[in-house]
Scaffold this active site. Sequence first.
Site, PDB file in Angstrom:
ATOM      1  NE  ARG A  36      20.232 -13.523-178.352  1.00  0.00           N
ATOM      2  CZ  ARG A  36      19.887 -14.780-178.550  1.00  0.00           C
ATOM      3  NH1 ARG A  36      20.807 -15.730-178.510  1.00  0.00           N
ATOM      4  NH2 ARG A  36      18.638 -15.104-178.791  1.00  0.00           N
ATOM      5  CE  LYS A 225       4.260 -29.596-182.765  1.00  0.00           C
ATOM      6  NZ  LYS A 225       5.208 -30.071-181.745  1.00  0.00           N
ATOM      7  N   GLY A 377      11.720 -14.936-181.301  1.00  0.00           N
ATOM      8  CA  GLY A 377      11.683 -16.052-182.242  1.00  0.00           C
ATOM      9  C   GLY A 377      11.357 -15.627-183.662  1.00  0.00           C
ATOM     10  N   GLY A 400      10.713 -17.778-175.583  1.00  0.00           N
ATOM     11  CA  GLY A 400      10.039 -18.582-174.563  1.00  0.00           C
ATOM     12  C   GLY A 400       9.595 -17.739-173.386  1.00  0.00           C
TER      13      GLY A 400
HETATM   14  P1  AMP Z   1       6.290 -21.429-183.801  1.00  0.00           P
HETATM   15  O1  AMP Z   1       7.680 -21.759-183.398  1.00  0.00           O
HETATM   16  O2  AMP Z   1       5.245 -22.237-183.121  1.00  0.00           O
HETATM   17  O3  AMP Z   1       6.000 -19.941-183.730  1.00  0.00           O
HETATM   18  O4  AMP Z   1       6.148 -21.866-185.300  1.00  0.00           O
HETATM   19  C1  AMP Z   1       6.899 -21.311-186.318  1.00  0.00           C
HETATM   20  C2  AMP Z   1       6.864 -22.246-187.461  1.00  0.00           C
HETATM   21  O5  AMP Z   1       5.532 -22.454-187.840  1.00  0.00           O
HETATM   22  C3  AMP Z   1       7.587 -21.725-188.670  1.00  0.00           C
HETATM   23  O6  AMP Z   1       8.691 -22.546-188.922  1.00  0.00           O
HETATM   24  C4  AMP Z   1       6.562 -21.852-189.775  1.00  0.00           C
HETATM   25  O7  AMP Z   1       7.063 -22.388-190.967  1.00  0.00           O
HETATM   26  C5  AMP Z   1       5.543 -22.806-189.188  1.00  0.00           C
HETATM   27  N1  AMP Z   1       4.227 -22.655-189.820  1.00  0.00           N
HETATM   28  C6  AMP Z   1       3.488 -21.554-189.914  1.00  0.00           C
HETATM   29  N2  AMP Z   1       2.379 -21.789-190.638  1.00  0.00           N
HETATM   30  C7  AMP Z   1       2.431 -23.082-191.029  1.00  0.00           C
HETATM   31  C8  AMP Z   1       1.596 -23.921-191.803  1.00  0.00           C
HETATM   32  N3  AMP Z   1       0.478 -23.439-192.340  1.00  0.00           N
HETATM   33  N4  AMP Z   1       1.965 -25.183-191.998  1.00  0.00           N
HETATM   34  C9  AMP Z   1       3.128 -25.654-191.454  1.00  0.00           C
HETATM   35  N5  AMP Z   1       3.946 -24.931-190.713  1.00  0.00           N
HETATM   36  C10 AMP Z   1       3.617 -23.656-190.499  1.00  0.00           C
END
Ligand code: AMP
Length: 420
Positions: A36, A225, A377, A400
């Site tokens: 950064r 999610k 991220g 974000g």
């Molecule tokens: P996000 O911050 O929403 O982009 O989510 C990232 C996180 O989603 C990572 O820590 C991954 O381990 C988790 N993730 C991805 N696929 C799965 C899955 N099939 N089951 C549980 N967690 C997941």
Amino acid sequence: MAKKTIEDINVFGKRCLVRVDFNVPVKGGVITDETRIQGALPTIKYLMNQGAKVILCSHLGRPFNICNEVIDRKKIKPADADKTDDQLREETIKKCSLKIVADRLNELLDGKVTWADDVIGEKAEAAVNACKNGECVLLENLRFYKEETKNDKGFCEKLARFADVYVNDAFGTAHRAHASTAGVVQYGFVKDAVCGYLIQKELEVIGGALENPARPFVAMLGGAKVSDKIGVINNLLEKVDTLIVGGGMAYTFFAAQGKTVGDSLCEVDKIDLAKELIAKAKDKGVNFLLPVDTVVSNAFDNNADSKVVEGNIPEGWMGMDIGPKTRDLFTNALKDAKTVIWNGPMGVFEMPNFAVGTKTVAAALADIDAITIIGGGDSAAAVTQLGYAAKMTHISTGGGASLELMEGLVLPGCDCLNDK
Ligand code: AMP
């Protein structure tokens, strides 16, 4: 969307208050990753070379302790329970002070950086007043003042005393309306407000892809999610030719299609919404791709028993990664794309046995002749760790903020800047 940049105004002899992102990881008094700081240098050097007085400000870490007159003891780690409020504050100041960044920056900028030791007030004023053309001052951690995140008008006024010109180059906080990210301009204390090179590139590449993409335009979303990315899916369905959904969020869509999901992540209260999104994709003629096979395991553990299943996920098993047929399906869909936006891993990529899907799509992206945009991220980390960073058109510096941009939302830290 087009905003004035540092190259559009005359900064000679002017005090430029520059909001940068110096929120670097620090362990045991050592900066463990200075990406950064390096990222901010082009903007800082340009302003110094133009003869500006460069007043830098940033946050570092989460110094919530310091801002509160009474420390919330529930937030304190058990190991710190015996410490007094003053001791805790002192430790936080040490841990979150930007002095360590000032020292490193001073090395990188040939001794032209002064440390202000405060954000506003006498000490900061003295440092700013002593700053000559072509030199630089770094203010202390903005979040040592709770007024920063509260966008307090009085605090904005004090900060703006250091600014003939405001420059925002911190994309990671551009979706926040804080004093230093927007307030100083929103309240009218500074009139000349422009972006630095980092934000300029974010707006050009992400904004450009959303407004006028080279086609086929493919968006690939993953992560945990659906609920985090509803707005993004909704907005992208208006724009893309193909939408790929993998990762944990895919299983809510499985449920919407009437498939069983076993113990996989699934947001039951979002199943109806997933149905609506599938219908919207159909309505808009968007090619909506979901996994056709899944690597499942019988526990959330890298060493758990695992197997590949097609379609339904059986009772007692959870989806951890996309399967081999899905890897082919997604890779094929990426092959002819001319613009791709990717946000979110295809599986639990932190566990090596379930990282194959994420690695495969990252490799596919590195291979294609297209504008490739990686949201911040986890996807940015995956691409960098795998050594593909240089092969991507753009890796966003704000997780974000890039999601909010993809969602079609207005970012206060960009909105407040002067239009071209
Ligand atoms: P996000 O911050 O929403 O982009 O989510 C990232 C996180 O989603 C990572 O820590 C991954 O381990 C988790 N993730 C991805 N696929 C799965 C899955 N099939 N089951 C549980 N967690 C997941």
